[in-house]
Motif scaffolding. Structure first.
Motif, short mmCIF file in Angstrom:
data_model
loop_
_atom_site.label_atom_id
_atom_site.label_comp_id
_atom_site.label_asym_id
_atom_site.label_seq_id
_atom_site.Cartn_x
_atom_site.Cartn_y
_atom_site.Cartn_z
N GLY A 160 10.13 -3.82 9.25
CA GLY A 160 10.88 -4.04 10.46
C GLY A 160 11.48 -2.78 11.05
N PRO A 161 12.18 -2.96 12.13
CA PRO A 161 12.64 -1.84 12.92
C PRO A 161 13.64 -0.95 12.21
CG PRO A 161 13.51 -3.91 13.76
CD PRO A 161 12.48 -4.26 12.76
N ALA A 162 14.34 -1.46 11.21
CA ALA A 162 15.34 -0.64 10.54
C ALA A 162 14.73 0.58 9.87
CB ALA A 162 16.07 -1.48 9.49
N ASN A 163 13.43 0.49 9.59
CA ASN A 163 12.76 1.59 8.89
C ASN A 163 12.03 2.54 9.83
OD1 ASN A 163 13.14 0.87 5.98
ND2 ASN A 163 12.21 -1.02 6.73
N GLN A 164 12.04 2.28 11.12
CA GLN A 164 11.18 3.04 12.01
C GLN A 164 11.51 4.52 12.05
OE1 GLN A 164 10.68 1.41 15.94
NE2 GLN A 164 10.68 -0.66 15.17
N ASP A 165 12.78 4.85 11.96
CA ASP A 165 13.16 6.25 12.13
C ASP A 165 13.37 6.97 10.81
OD1 ASP A 165 13.14 5.95 14.90
OD2 ASP A 165 15.17 5.10 14.87
N GLY A 166 13.21 6.26 9.72
CA GLY A 166 13.44 6.89 8.43
C GLY A 166 12.22 7.68 7.98
N PRO A 167 12.43 8.63 7.08
CA PRO A 167 11.30 9.41 6.57
C PRO A 167 10.38 8.57 5.73
CG PRO A 167 13.28 9.89 5.30
CD PRO A 167 13.70 9.01 6.44
N ALA A 168 9.08 8.88 5.77
CA ALA A 168 8.11 8.14 4.96
C ALA A 168 8.40 8.39 3.49
CB ALA A 168 6.70 8.59 5.31
N ASN A 169 8.36 7.34 2.72
CA ASN A 169 8.54 7.44 1.27
C ASN A 169 7.18 7.72 0.65
OD1 ASN A 169 8.90 7.09 -1.45
ND2 ASN A 169 10.17 5.26 -1.24
N GLN A 170 6.98 8.94 0.17
CA GLN A 170 5.66 9.33 -0.31
C GLN A 170 5.26 8.56 -1.56
OE1 GLN A 170 3.89 11.51 1.67
NE2 GLN A 170 5.67 11.15 2.95
N GLY A 171 6.22 7.91 -2.22
CA GLY A 171 5.88 7.16 -3.42
C GLY A 171 5.48 5.72 -3.14
N GLU A 172 5.59 5.28 -1.90
CA GLU A 172 5.29 3.89 -1.60
C GLU A 172 3.77 3.69 -1.51
OE1 GLU A 172 8.92 1.81 0.58
OE2 GLU A 172 7.86 3.19 1.89
N PRO A 173 3.31 2.49 -1.86
CA PRO A 173 1.85 2.23 -1.89
C PRO A 173 1.29 2.08 -0.49
CG PRO A 173 3.09 0.26 -2.52
CD PRO A 173 4.10 1.35 -2.36
N GLN A 174 0.41 3.00 -0.11
CA GLN A 174 -0.06 3.01 1.27
C GLN A 174 -0.94 1.82 1.60
OE1 GLN A 174 -1.95 6.79 1.69
NE2 GLN A 174 -3.69 6.27 0.39
N MET A 175 -1.71 1.32 0.63
CA MET A 175 -2.54 0.16 0.92
C MET A 175 -1.68 -1.06 1.23
SD MET A 175 -5.82 0.62 1.07
CE MET A 175 -6.99 1.93 0.67
N ALA A 176 -0.58 -1.22 0.51
CA ALA A 176 0.31 -2.35 0.78
C ALA A 176 0.93 -2.20 2.16
CB ALA A 176 1.39 -2.42 -0.30
N GLY B 258 1.39 -11.47 -0.47
CA GLY B 258 2.57 -11.79 -1.27
C GLY B 258 2.93 -10.67 -2.22
N TYR B 259 1.91 -10.13 -2.89
CA TYR B 259 2.15 -9.01 -3.80
C TYR B 259 2.66 -7.79 -3.03
CZ TYR B 259 -0.27 -11.36 -7.70
OH TYR B 259 -0.64 -12.21 -8.71
N ALA B 260 2.07 -7.53 -1.86
CA ALA B 260 2.48 -6.37 -1.07
C ALA B 260 3.94 -6.48 -0.67
CB ALA B 260 1.59 -6.23 0.17
N GLY B 261 4.35 -7.66 -0.25
CA GLY B 261 5.75 -7.86 0.10
C GLY B 261 6.68 -7.61 -1.08
N ARG B 262 6.26 -8.08 -2.25
CA ARG B 262 7.08 -7.84 -3.45
C ARG B 262 7.13 -6.36 -3.80
NH1 ARG B 262 4.76 -11.79 -7.96
NH2 ARG B 262 6.17 -10.52 -9.25
N LEU B 263 6.00 -5.66 -3.64
CA LEU B 263 5.98 -4.23 -3.93
C LEU B 263 6.98 -3.47 -3.07
CD1 LEU B 263 2.22 -3.26 -4.32
CD2 LEU B 263 4.04 -2.77 -5.95
N LEU B 264 7.11 -3.88 -1.81
CA LEU B 264 7.99 -3.18 -0.88
C LEU B 264 9.36 -3.83 -0.78
CD1 LEU B 264 5.32 -2.47 1.85
CD2 LEU B 264 6.26 -0.88 0.20
N GLY B 265 9.62 -4.80 -1.65
CA GLY B 265 10.93 -5.43 -1.66
C GLY B 265 11.24 -6.21 -0.41
N GLY B 266 10.16 -6.67 0.28
CA GLY B 266 10.38 -7.43 1.51
C GLY B 266 10.90 -6.59 2.65
N GLN B 267 10.87 -5.27 2.49
CA GLN B 267 11.44 -4.38 3.50
C GLN B 267 10.40 -4.06 4.56
OE1 GLN B 267 14.59 -2.60 2.99
NE2 GLN B 267 15.10 -3.86 1.22
#
Length: 584
Positions: free
Chosen positions: A109-125, A98-107
């Motif tokens: 799925g496939p819409a993100n597959q081709d986008g660049p990795a966000n280096q600021g996002e929490p990798q454990m989540a 639940g916390y991980a989903g909130r951290l990533l804003g529920g984002q």
């Protein structure tokens, strides 16, 4: 030879901790009064209490306090991230998700597959959410989270493994191998790369290619899990002679290993059709366990714990992950939690013996000596040819100052050994300590002499025998030479330096004794015996005020083995002159 796990993860710890592992700050205990909801107050107070609890390594209390602070300020990203990591560390997966989903804003799925990795996002989540989506068969969602994993820090190793196993889930073997390829050139990661490439090829039925990869990770230093995986592959693919040779090599290089005999029996008798890593979900669990195990080997236990938790979420029957988490909890003195991880493994044919041995250690650390002793006696009777349980039984008796029982236990272990080898010197050393405590010096001396024939340059043995001779006024020149050798081998050991100072004192070299004993006090400033020795040397060197100061320190730091009356007498009347002392 460098160990497999050292080769597996030879990177700076600073790089491991970057990107989402807890790093608690030291705070005053005043912030940690009370429990959540008892008026310990504001969101700020709860936050500070949570930070202090984390600093004290009480993650459960830290999680409760941090959750309270988060409830008061639900949009605080730092609090949310901390709450996520604490709950994941506890194994509270549903809450952590639940916390991980909130951290990533529920984002995701496939819409993100081709986008660049966000280096600021929490990798454990991202890792937990990708693993959870894979476990639930939601591959597009899992791919979306994996596409957002960072490429720096742990992401250098985590991202190729995660993406590779997600491609295996889609049956895309060659693409999976290509995704794994970035691991190959990283120094220290060749073993991890080849192991997982072998697993992927093995699952695809490309046996010759898998065998070539496996051959690169089964050197004489391969850990048990690798031997288990590769031996299983050899048995399943008609290479039973190679499997037998692999097991025998492992056994020869691990003669006292707790896992060896049950492991060999289990692997040798395993059904040929049973694959230890049967699918992509298990493969990702294996990858996360491998990372966690390597991190644990490098003393980075917090990220190791988190990877272990995610691995178990994917595959709860991964016994080695339970053992890993149990070991981390035991190392942190969380022995109830350690026991909870060890107990389910009791009947495991591969790890049951090890798990029960680790249980005995935790029970002893909890001062449940009777329970530990009962368990070790049962283990010793169950396997009368082994020495590990009865040796550990001797240790527990010795720590409890039940020296005669310790002597008996060590004696049983030595009887089982027959002719001791070099690796058995600690057993003789431990029995010698127990003999010495029961005033059986002749027996202690015999054990020390035997141990020194096995390990001639072991500083502990040289110091024990040399100091004991010095204290008894025996073999003084030889004893002094032994202690000098011990100091040369271990110059920063205060106890050994003290032995040399005491040898010089006994031989009448008071100035030399002062120099060595001052150094020993620098190394071990609170030890009452060393303070007492330095006081005696100061007195003989004519430095009376400094002598009384050291005797006073010795009394202040006195333990149950300190002769307080003798020190008090020296404080009151000093020491007799040298002629009078010689007559006494």
């Amino acid at each position: 030879m460098t160990s497999f796990r050292s080769r597996l993860l030879a990177i700076p710890l600073a790089a491991l901790i970057a990107g989402g592992v807890l790093a608690p700050a030291a705070l005053t205990p005043a912030f940690a009064t009370g429990q959540p909801g008892d008026g310990a107050g504001s969101a700020t107070g709860s936050y500070l209490a949570g930070r202090y609890a984390q600093h004290q390594d009480d993650w459960s209390a830290a999680a409760r306090f941090t959750a309270q602070a988060l409830a008061a300020d639900p949009d605080d990203t730092a609090l949310l991230r901390r709450s996520f990591l604490l709950r994941l560390g506890e194994g509270r997966i549903d809450t952590a998700l639940g916390y991980a989903g909130r951290l990533l804003g529920g984002q995701g799925g496939p819409a993100n597959q081709d986008g660049p990795a966000n280096q600021g996002e929490p990798q454990m989540a991202l890792t937990l959410l990708a693993a959870d989506a894979l476990a639930k068969g939601r591959l597009d969602e899992a791919d979306g989270y994996a596409a957002r994993l960072p490429s720096d820090g742990l992401g250098r190793f985590l991202t190729p493994l995660t993406r590779a196993w997600l491609l295996v889930a889609r049956g895309r073997t060659d693409d999976a191998l290509a995704a794994l390829e970035p691991l190959s050139p990283i120094q220290g990661f060749g073993a991890l790369y080849n192991l997982h490439a072998g697993l992927i090829l093995d699952l695809a039925g490309r046996n010759d290619e898998a065998a070539a990869r496996y051959a690169k990770v089964t050197d004489t230093d391969a850990p048990l899990r690798v031997v288990q995986i590769v031996g299983n592959f050899m048995q399943r693919t008609g290479r039973k002679d190679e499997a037998r040779k692999l097991y025998q090599t492992f056994q020869a290089t691990n003669p006292d290993g707790l896992l060896v005999e049950p492991a060999i029996a289990t692997m040798t008798n395993a059904p040929n059709g049973v694959h230890p890593v049967p699918d992509a979900r298990s493969g990702l669990a294996e990858a996360l366990f491998d990372l966690g195990s390597a991190l644990h080997h490098e003393n980075a236990d917090e990220p190791a714990l988190l990877f272990g938790r995610i691995a178990l979420h994917l595959r709860d029957d991964l016994a080695l992950a339970h053992l890993l988490i149990g070991d981390i909890m035991a190392a942190r003195d969380h022995h109830e939690e350690a026991l909870a991880e060890y107990r389910p493994l009791e009947a495991d044919p591969l790890l049951g013996w090890t798990a029960r041995m680790r249980q005995s250690d935790s029970l002893a650390r909890m001062d449940r000596n009777d329970d530990a002793i009962a368990l070790l006696k049962a283990l010793s009777a169950e396997r009368p040819e082994r020495t590990d349980a009865v040796s550990r039984l001797g240790d527990i008796y010795r720590y409890a100052k039940r020296y005669n029982e310790a002597i008996a236990a060590y004696g049983t272990a030595l009887e089982r050994i027959g002719t001791p080898q070099e690796r058995h010197w600690p057993l003789l050393y431990a029995r010698a300590m127990s003999y010495e405590k029961t005033n059986q010096w002749a027996q202690a001396e015999a054990d020390l002499r035997t141990a020194l024939t096995l390990k001639p340059d072991e500083p502990s043995l040289l110091n024990f025998l040399g100091y004991s001779w010095i204290d008894r006024g025996q073999n003084l020149d030889k004893a002094k030479a032994m202690v000098e050798r011990a100091v040369a081998l271990r110059p920063r050991d205060g106890y050994i330096v003290d032995s040399l100072g005491w040898a010089l004192y006994t031989l009448g070299d008071y100035e030399g004794a002062v120099a060595k004993l001052e150094r020993a006090v620098e190394l071990k400033p609170g030890d009452p015996t060393i303070n007492d020795h330095l006081g005696d040397a100061y007195w003989r060197a004519g430095r009376r005020n400094e002598a009384r100061f050291q005797w006073t320190r010795a009394l202040r730091n006195a333990d149950e083995d300190t002769d307080k009356a003798a020190i008090q007498a020296k404080l009151e009347t000093g020491m007799p002159d040298r002629k009078a002392a010689a007559k006494q």
